[in-house]
Design a protein around this motif. Sequence first.
Motif, PDB file in Angstrom:
ATOM      1  N   ALA B  82      27.954  47.516   2.845  1.00  0.00           N
ATOM      2  CA  ALA B  82      27.032  48.484   2.244  1.00  0.00           C
ATOM      3  C   ALA B  82      27.652  49.181   1.033  1.00  0.00           C
ATOM      4  O   ALA B  82      26.941  49.658   0.160  1.00  0.00           O
ATOM      5  N   GLU B  83      28.978  49.213   1.000  1.00  0.00           N
ATOM      6  CA  GLU B  83      29.654  49.883  -0.117  1.00  0.00           C
ATOM      7  C   GLU B  83      29.888  48.947  -1.287  1.00  0.00           C
ATOM      8  O   GLU B  83      30.438  49.349  -2.311  1.00  0.00           O
ATOM      9  N   LEU B  84      29.545  47.684  -1.086  1.00  0.00           N
ATOM     10  CA  LEU B  84      29.889  46.693  -2.105  1.00  0.00           C
ATOM     11  C   LEU B  84      28.677  46.214  -2.877  1.00  0.00           C
ATOM     12  O   LEU B  84      27.572  46.137  -2.343  1.00  0.00           O
ATOM     13  N   GLU B  85      28.916  45.886  -4.118  1.00  0.00           N
ATOM     14  CA  GLU B  85      27.880  45.292  -4.955  1.00  0.00           C
ATOM     15  C   GLU B  85      28.464  44.007  -5.514  1.00  0.00           C
ATOM     16  O   GLU B  85      29.516  44.029  -6.146  1.00  0.00           O
ATOM     17  N   GLU B  86      27.761  42.914  -5.288  1.00  0.00           N
ATOM     18  CA  GLU B  86      28.300  41.632  -5.679  1.00  0.00           C
ATOM     19  C   GLU B  86      27.438  41.019  -6.778  1.00  0.00           C
ATOM     20  O   GLU B  86      26.226  41.170  -6.785  1.00  0.00           O
ATOM     21  N   GLN B  87      28.063  40.341  -7.681  1.00  0.00           N
ATOM     22  CA  GLN B  87      27.324  39.753  -8.787  1.00  0.00           C
ATOM     23  C   GLN B  87      27.849  38.359  -9.076  1.00  0.00           C
ATOM     24  O   GLN B  87      29.051  38.112  -8.983  1.00  0.00           O
ATOM     25  N   PHE B  88      26.925  37.453  -9.395  1.00  0.00           N
ATOM     26  CA  PHE B  88      27.314  36.087  -9.705  1.00  0.00           C
ATOM     27  C   PHE B  88      26.721  35.713 -11.051  1.00  0.00           C
ATOM     28  O   PHE B  88      25.619  36.109 -11.374  1.00  0.00           O
ATOM     29  N   VAL B  89      27.441  34.920 -11.805  1.00  0.00           N
ATOM     30  CA  VAL B  89      26.905  34.477 -13.085  1.00  0.00           C
ATOM     31  C   VAL B  89      26.056  33.242 -12.851  1.00  0.00           C
ATOM     32  O   VAL B  89      26.493  32.130 -13.058  1.00  0.00           O
ATOM     33  N   ARG B  90      24.854  33.434 -12.385  1.00  0.00           N
ATOM     34  CA  ARG B  90      24.001  32.276 -12.104  1.00  0.00           C
ATOM     35  C   ARG B  90      22.842  32.187 -13.073  1.00  0.00           C
ATOM     36  O   ARG B  90      22.220  31.160 -13.217  1.00  0.00           O
ATOM     37  N   GLY B  91      22.550  33.331 -13.682  1.00  0.00           N
ATOM     38  CA  GLY B  91      21.394  33.340 -14.568  1.00  0.00           C
ATOM     39  C   GLY B  91      20.113  33.342 -13.769  1.00  0.00           C
ATOM     40  O   GLY B  91      20.122  33.229 -12.552  1.00  0.00           O
ATOM     41  N   LEU B 108      32.876  41.685  -7.836  1.00  0.00           N
ATOM     42  CA  LEU B 108      32.655  42.530  -6.663  1.00  0.00           C
ATOM     43  C   LEU B 108      33.040  43.963  -6.976  1.00  0.00           C
ATOM     44  O   LEU B 108      34.143  44.225  -7.447  1.00  0.00           O
ATOM     45  N   LYS B 109      32.127  44.865  -6.714  1.00  0.00           N
ATOM     46  CA  LYS B 109      32.388  46.278  -7.024  1.00  0.00           C
ATOM     47  C   LYS B 109      32.377  47.113  -5.751  1.00  0.00           C
ATOM     48  O   LYS B 109      31.511  46.944  -4.889  1.00  0.00           O
ATOM     49  N   HIS B 110      33.341  48.007  -5.654  1.00  0.00           N
ATOM     50  CA  HIS B 110      33.352  48.976  -4.562  1.00  0.00           C
ATOM     51  C   HIS B 110      32.699  50.238  -5.098  1.00  0.00           C
ATOM     52  O   HIS B 110      33.267  50.933  -5.942  1.00  0.00           O
ATOM     53  N   ILE B 111      31.494  50.506  -4.640  1.00  0.00           N
ATOM     54  CA  ILE B 111      30.696  51.561  -5.252  1.00  0.00           C
ATOM     55  C   ILE B 111      31.357  52.946  -5.213  1.00  0.00           C
ATOM     56  O   ILE B 111      31.439  53.615  -6.239  1.00  0.00           O
ATOM     57  N   PRO B 112      31.854  53.387  -4.069  1.00  0.00           N
ATOM     58  CA  PRO B 112      32.417  54.747  -4.027  1.00  0.00           C
ATOM     59  C   PRO B 112      33.565  54.977  -5.011  1.00  0.00           C
ATOM     60  O   PRO B 112      33.648  56.027  -5.618  1.00  0.00           O
ATOM     61  N   SER B 113      34.433  53.983  -5.171  1.00  0.00           N
ATOM     62  CA  SER B 113      35.583  54.219  -6.047  1.00  0.00           C
ATOM     63  C   SER B 113      35.344  53.685  -7.446  1.00  0.00           C
ATOM     64  O   SER B 113      36.040  54.062  -8.386  1.00  0.00           O
ATOM     65  N   GLY B 114      34.391  52.787  -7.588  1.00  0.00           N
ATOM     66  CA  GLY B 114      34.124  52.192  -8.890  1.00  0.00           C
ATOM     67  C   GLY B 114      35.043  51.038  -9.244  1.00  0.00           C
ATOM     68  O   GLY B 114      35.003  50.523 -10.354  1.00  0.00           O
ATOM     69  N   ILE B 115      35.864  50.648  -8.314  1.00  0.00           N
ATOM     70  CA  ILE B 115      36.800  49.555  -8.592  1.00  0.00           C
ATOM     71  C   ILE B 115      36.060  48.230  -8.613  1.00  0.00           C
ATOM     72  O   ILE B 115      35.245  47.950  -7.743  1.00  0.00           O
TER      73      ILE B 115
END
Lengths: 365, 188
Positions: B82-91, B108-115
Motif C-alpha cells: 500500500a505504501e508503494l507505487e510501481e511504474q513500468f515503461v510499457r506505454g 518503484l517509489k516508497h510514498i511516505p519517504s519519497g525514495i
Amino acid sequence: MWKPGTDFTTMRCLTHLLLRRLLGLSPQCMPGGLSQSKGPILSPKQSSLRQSCNARPGLVTATDVVNYWQKVFETNGIPEARESSEYIVSFVLGAKTFQSLNSKSLRTPLTAVQQEQIQQLSNKRLERMPVQYVLGEWDFQDLTLKMRPPVFIPRPETEDLVSLVVEEESRKCEKNSSLCFPGPVPHPVILEIGCGSGAIALSLLCKMPQSRVIAVDKEKAAVDLTAENAHRLQLQERIHILHHDVSYSSAKQLLLWGPIDFIVSNPPYVFHEDMASLDAEILRYEDLDALDGGDDGMRVIKTILALAPSLLKDSGSVFLEVDPRHPDMVDKWLQAHPNLLLILHAIHKDFCGKPRFLHIQKQSR
Amino acid sequence: MSGVSTKASQSDGTGFIPEKLCPRFCMNVPSLFHFTFLLREVRTPSWRPWILRKQQFSLPRVPLLQAARKKNSLNLLGLTEAELEEQFVRGDGPGGQATNKTNNCVVLKHIPSGIVVKCHQTRSVEKNRKIAREILQEKVDLFYKGEDSDIFKEKKASEKKKQEKKRRAKENLERKKHFKEMQQLDKK
C-alpha cells in the motif's frame, strides 16, 4: 584483448566500411545483402557521430556505441531505439542488461570483433527483427531460453501466469496436509497447450520440482525449440513434448500420465480485426497463428475449455492468459455450457492492472 | 549495487517520473497482494475495488523474497504494498500478446519517504520487481534508521574488513622488502 596498433587499423577500416554503408553506398559485405533502396537512411552528419564520440579517435566505449546505435535506430524509425541498442551491446559484452554492466566495462574500449558483432546484430534490428530474435535468446523468470523465428516470443505478462499455477499448487498441498491426507509427495501433472519456446512449461518444471509436464504445439518449429530449451536446462526427463493440434487431434494421447491437475495455456487470443494493427516486429517475424484467436479471439480458448473436462481430475484447474475483454465473455460462455461443469473461479490482473488471467475450475460431480 | 539508481525526492516531493516514462502508471491494487519482507509480515488491506460478482480481481504476487545470502539475519523495516507505487515503461496499448516491448524497467517509489528505485538489472520483469523491492527496503531502512540500520552497520563492517586486509597486505609487503634488504646486506 584490445591491442593498440593492429586493432586500431582494423577499427579505422571498420569505421570506413560503416561510413560507406551509412551514406547509402552499396554495402560490400553486409549480411543479408541489403539493397541500396532498402538501406538505412542516414545523413552524412550522422555518419561522423562515431568519430566525434570521444576525444581519442578510433577508441569507442560501450556507452559510445550504445549512443551511436540509438541514434541510428531513431533515425530509421526503429521502436525502442535506446533499449534495443543497450540490449545488443550488453549481449556482446556478455551481460543481460546495460545497467548490470559495471563502470569498468562501460569505460573499456570495445575490440574490433565486438564492434563487428554489434553491427551484425544491429543490422538485423534495422530490419525490425525483434530484439529477442536478434540475440537468439531471452529471459523468462529465472530461465534463459533460446529464441528463433517464427516461434512466439514469451511476453513478460506471462511470467505471472506461471506464478499463479505454482501458488495454486502450494495452496492445494497446504489444504491437503491440514486435512491430514496421507500419501506420498504429489507429482502434479500439467498440460500446456501451445508451448511455443517452452517458457511456461519449463518454468513450471523448475518451480515445482515434483511436477511433470506434457507440452503440445501444432507447429513443429515450436516443438523443436521447446525440446532444445528443455535439453539445455536438463529438464527433458520430466517433460513430454508432442506435435499435436488440439483442434483436430484426439485428446486421448494427452492422458499418457493419467488425468491432469492443471491445464495451462497462453493461447492465441488477439481479435482477428486487431491483427493488422500489430507492430511490424510481430507481423513480419512471429507465427501469426500463435496470436490470431479468430473473430472474437476465443476460438482456441473455447477449444481448450471444451476439452478440459475429459482431461482434468476432479477439482483440477485451467489457467489461461487472455485479452482483457475475455473474462466476461468466458464467464457467459461457460454459463451457456453448463454440461462442461467448469466455473470461472477467479480473474487476476497483470502487472499493468489489466484483467489478464483466468482461473477456471472443474467442479466435482 | 549496479543496475539500480535511486532518487530521494525530499526537495520537491514530486521528483518521481524519470525522463522518458509515460505519464500513466499502474497502481497496485493490494487486495490479495502478499509480499513478505524478511522477518515482517505484510498487512493486506481489507478494501477491494472492482469486485465483479463472485470473482475477485487480484494482482499477481511478486514472488516472496528468497532468503538471500546475508539478508536472512538483517532486521529491516517492512514495506507494505500500500505504501508503494510501481511504474513500468510499457506505454499505452493492449499489452499481452499484442505487443512485444522489451523494456522491463521497473520504477518503484516508497510514498511516505519519497525514495525511488529504478531497476533494470535483468531481462525479466518479475525479477526486476523483486530486486527493486529488495533495494527499496534497504534504502528505506537506511533512511529511517540511519546509523542504527543493519545496512549501515554491515557496510561499516565490510569497509573495516577491507581496510584491515589492505593494512595486512601492506605489512606483509614491507616485511618481505625488509627481508630482501637484509639478504642483500648478508651477501656483501
